[in-house]
Write an enzyme that holds these catalytic residues in place. Structure first.
Site, mmCIF file in Angstrom:
data_model
loop_
_atom_site.group_PDB
_atom_site.id
_atom_site.type_symbol
_atom_site.label_atom_id
_atom_site.label_comp_id
_atom_site.label_asym_id
_atom_site.label_seq_id
_atom_site.Cartn_x
_atom_site.Cartn_y
_atom_site.Cartn_z
ATOM 1 C CG ASP A 64 -9.748 6.850 54.057
ATOM 2 O OD1 ASP A 64 -10.448 7.742 53.580
ATOM 3 O OD2 ASP A 64 -9.419 5.818 53.425
ATOM 4 C CD GLU A 95 -14.159 9.102 54.377
ATOM 5 O OE1 GLU A 95 -14.600 9.305 53.243
ATOM 6 O OE2 GLU A 95 -13.612 8.018 54.695
HETATM 7 O O1 LIG Z 1 -14.360 4.941 50.753
HETATM 8 P P1 LIG Z 1 -14.632 6.388 51.049
HETATM 9 O O2 LIG Z 1 -15.769 6.911 50.235
HETATM 10 O O3 LIG Z 1 -14.837 6.613 52.505
HETATM 11 O O4 LIG Z 1 -13.359 7.258 50.607
HETATM 12 C C1 LIG Z 1 -12.141 7.360 51.292
HETATM 13 O O5 LIG Z 1 -11.349 6.227 51.179
HETATM 14 C C2 LIG Z 1 -10.933 5.870 49.830
HETATM 15 C C3 LIG Z 1 -9.959 4.756 49.976
HETATM 16 O O6 LIG Z 1 -8.932 5.180 50.801
HETATM 17 C C4 LIG Z 1 -10.311 7.040 49.081
HETATM 18 O O7 LIG Z 1 -10.263 6.690 47.716
HETATM 19 C C5 LIG Z 1 -9.201 7.250 46.953
HETATM 20 O O8 LIG Z 1 -8.031 6.466 47.185
HETATM 21 C C6 LIG Z 1 -8.089 5.123 46.692
HETATM 22 C C7 LIG Z 1 -6.784 4.472 47.058
HETATM 23 O O9 LIG Z 1 -5.731 5.171 46.470
HETATM 24 C C8 LIG Z 1 -8.336 5.152 45.199
HETATM 25 O O10 LIG Z 1 -8.425 3.842 44.696
HETATM 26 C C9 LIG Z 1 -9.647 5.882 44.933
HETATM 27 O O11 LIG Z 1 -9.878 5.949 43.530
HETATM 28 C C10 LIG Z 1 -9.588 7.270 45.519
HETATM 29 O O12 LIG Z 1 -10.839 7.903 45.371
HETATM 30 C C11 LIG Z 1 -11.167 8.265 49.240
HETATM 31 O O13 LIG Z 1 -10.543 9.386 48.635
HETATM 32 C C12 LIG Z 1 -11.356 8.517 50.726
HETATM 33 O O14 LIG Z 1 -12.027 9.713 50.996
#
Ligand SMILES: O=P(O)(O)O[C@H]1O[C@H](CO)[C@@H](O[C@H]2O[C@H](CO)[C@@H](O)[C@H](O)[C@H]2O)[C@H](O)[C@H]1O
EC number: 2.4.99.16
Length: 673
Positions: free
Chosen positions: A402, A431
């Site tokens: 991530d 990612e």
């Molecule tokens: O930041 P990205 O667009 O690369 O997305 C990735 O990382 C996010 C943070 O880990 C993640 O977001 C999800 O988890 C968060 C923490 O629990 C939460 O606050 C966000 O609302 C939620 O979308 C995302 O899923 C991941 O792909």
């Protein structure tokens, strides 16, 4: 890090004449500098490793040249990086000073190769002597010259066989018999072995990582284990995933990927649709890792423990599926590390901590670690590495990472290197949706695969340009693009309005353009309900338990199964490389192909990108790719439908309707080989 581009030491900006005389003389007369080795391919800017698959041939080319008409000999040297002995393969001369050889890294892991060249004195003599004989202009002195070279080598090496040959050529006449002796293959073989390689030059070493096939070719299916239930008020367990495995296998997937499976924090927990006011039973985002039940090395209690996880990993394996896990480094404020290792985090003067962000997205339920915090090195780095190693022990070798672009590159280089040193079959998917420079650098430091902008490339010109960038420019040596059609974060605008045809269109593009194809569950059901004006799914599974009817009418599981079957059957589709775009004179119709590696045929794909309207076009059959002229006929097998027919001539016409928006054909010169 050695730089493969640094083989030649002279440049236009560094003229010998401007140097102090002695230094210039010294450099000009150094024997090794009489040859030049440059433009080695493959190689990666900055000396980072080239990426390849173990067991597959690697073709190496380089420019090697020298002054005058001297004959050169060139060798490719290669070895697994943990061995000391180099293996040598003679490189073959191509036109214009280019040389080529092939080697096969048989083992997984880091390898090295280099190119070495020298003056091939006896080879040059044979070449020129044979020419003179052919033109009937060979003179006594030519015979003498050859004999002298043989005698010198025999003396130098003391080789008994060569000494006998020296006597034989000396005793030969200056006519046909003497010439045959000097040109004998056996003598040439002995002279090659005795060669003292004058003016030898070796290039800088090029690094190469040999990975397993899944690093370049795999089909991923992402699901949230907690949602594999019928009743949305129940939390699913790993055991609930097991009954779904046959269906996932039947769609042809080989990698089953789960978002984080660790305990979820309560502080600032998110509620449905990313709200900040969760109800008491809302499960929270699985990315908010850590609670009093543990952190990254623990399993969320409601999913079942490690034993349940082991049962699932085994069952998945029995269905031909490998489990992939998310490696998301952030922590919920409830993560045990905040108490146990405060020095791994950046605290503000008032004792609080900033929540994480990826602007404009706000992640109020997580905080980031500080990789350069007071106690972070080595403590945090080692702990994170050990988290990965722990999951490896539990049967996981594939990690989706991530947001790696928000963490330091030296950390990734070190961590991935450490894991691969023990488990060279480990695969890391980045990612990172960020600047291409950073996405490429993550691949250079060790990520096997990367998410891409494919998810947002819908138009013919965008797709063509993007694929051409990835396949013909530098990234092709180290960057493997993973084509996800959707993710829990990306409900693409195109799919929100396309209906079922759009899902089929995006599936065929992803599955045939890249060796790496990914689907987040719900895609096969053509799910696209969105939060208005956003790419977020309405009632996103990131914040709730979301059961589905996996057999809902209108699904496209048959398309996906067919695509994955063809991908397995035809190696041409197991890489993004070698994609060629052909002429189809309608902007809505994209037309491309990938030649079979054995050259017997070509897989061709035609897609109408408009999910709402039929389109028609004149298009060209790539007969030239099969070595056929413009009027030839070609046998065609429709790989989706199974039909077989024949096209006559290069120019053809087609109409494609949204209810059957694509064709996948295999073209062969004749006989449906
Ligand atoms: O930041 P990205 O667009 O690369 O997305 C990735 O990382 C996010 C943070 O880990 C993640 O977001 C999800 O988890 C968060 C923490 O629990 C939460 O606050 C966000 O609302 C939620 O979308 C995302 O899923 C991941 O792909």
């Amino acid at each position: 890090m050695p730089d493969a581009t640094q083989t030649t030491r002279h440049s236009a900006l560094d003229p010998i004449l401007l140097m102090p005389k002695t230094e210039a003389l010294d450099r000009a007369t150094k024997p090794a500098e009489r040859l030049v080795i440059d433009t080695i391919a493959p190689s990666v800017d900055g000396g980072w490793p080239v990426k390849r698959i173990a067991g597959e041939a690697v073709t190496v080319e380089a420019n090697v040249f020298t002054d005058g008409h001297e004959q050169l000999a060139v060798e490719l040297l290669w070895r697994p990086a943990d061995e000391t002995e180099w293996r040598a393969v003679r490189m073959a001369a191509l036109p214009t000073d280019r040389w080529r050889a092939v080697f096969v890294p048989e083992r997984l892991g880091r390898h090295e190769f280099a190119v070495e060249g020298w003056l091939d004195v006896f080879g040059g003599f044979r070449r020129d002597f044979a020419k003179k004989l052919g033109a009937d202009v060979a003179q006594r002195v030519d015979y003498m010259e050859g004999r002298g070279i043989v005698r010198a080598a025999a003396k130098r090496t003391g080789n008994a066989e060569l000494l006998r040959w020296a006597d034989r050529v000396d005793a030969g006449d200056d006519a046909r018999e003497g010439a045959e002796l000097l040109l004998a293959d056996e003598l040439a073989r002995l002279m090659t072995a005795a060669d003292d390689r004058p003016h030898r030059l070796r290039s800088a070493t090029v690094l190469l990582d040999a990975e397993r096939l899944a690093a370049r070719f795999s089909s991923w299916y992402e699901l949230f284990p907690r949602s594999q239930v019928i009743d949305p008020t129940k939390h699913g367990t790993f055991d609930d995933v097991i009954p779904r495995l046959p269906q996932i296998r039947d769609m042809g997937f080989d990698t089953l990927y789960f978002p984080p499976i660790h305990p979820i924090g309560k502080t600032n927990r998110k509620g449905p649709n990313n709200t900040l006011t969760p109800g008491p039973n809302d499960p929270g985002s699985p990315y908010a890792i850590g609670s009093d039940a543990g952190g990254h090395d623990a399993v969320h209690p409601e999913l079942g423990g490690f034993e349940a996880f082991a049962r699932l990993v085994e069952a998945a394996k029995a269905h031909g599926l490998e489990v992939a896990l998310d490696f998301a480094i952030q922590c919920s404020p409830d993560h045990p590390w905040l108490k146990d290792h405060p020095g791994w985090f950046a605290w503000r003067p008032d004792g609080s901590m900033k929540y994480a962000e990826n602007p404009p997205k706000k992640y109020q339920d997580i905080v980031n670690v500080d990789f350069y915090g007071p106690d972070a090195i080595p403590g945090l780095w080692v702990a994170l590495r050990d988290v990965v190693l722990l999951w490896v022990e539990h049967g996981v070798k594939v990690f989706r990472v991530d947001n790696p672009h928000t963490k330091p590159l030296p950390f990734w280089e070190w961590m991935i290197g450490e894991v691969r040193a023990q488990h060279p079959d480990a695969i890391f998917l980045a990612e990172a949706f960020t600047r291409p420079t950073m996405m490429y650098q993550l691949a250079k430091v060790g990520f096997s695969q990367s998410y891409t902008y494919f998810t947002w490339r819908d138009r013919k010109d965008e797709l063509t340009e993007y694929i051409e960038e990835l396949t013909t420019e530098a990234p092709k040596e180290f960057y493997r693009p993973h084509f996800f059609v959707n993710t829990p974060d990306i409900n693409p605008v195109y799919l929100q309005t396309s209906g079922r045809p759009g899902f089929r269109i995006r599936a065929v593009l992803a599955a045939t353009l890249s060796g790496l194809f990914g689907v987040y569950s719900g895609f096969e059901l053509c799910e696209a309900a969105a939060i208005p004006g956003k790419e977020e799914y309405l009632d996103s599974e990131k914040y709730i338990v979301k059961p589905r009817d996996w057999n809902a009418p209108g699904n496209i599981t048959m398309d996906i199964a067919m695509l994955n079957r063809i991908r397995r059957q035809y190696p041409a589709l197991q890489t993004h490389l070698n994609t060629k775009f052909f002429v189809a004179n309608d902007d809505n119709i994209i037309w491309y192909g990938k030649p079979d590696p054995d050259g017997k045929g070509i897989i061709c794909v035609m897609v109408n990108l408009d999910p709402h309207n039929g389109h028609e076009c004149n298009f060209q059959i790539p007969l030239w790719e099969l070595g056929l002229d413009d009027n030839a006929s070609v046998d065609v097998e429709d790989l989706g439908e199974g039909w077989r027919f024949r096209w006559y001539g290069k120019d053809q016409f087609i109409r494609i309707e949204p209810d059957q928006p694509y064709r996948i054909w295999r073209l062969t010169p004749g006989g449906f080989a």
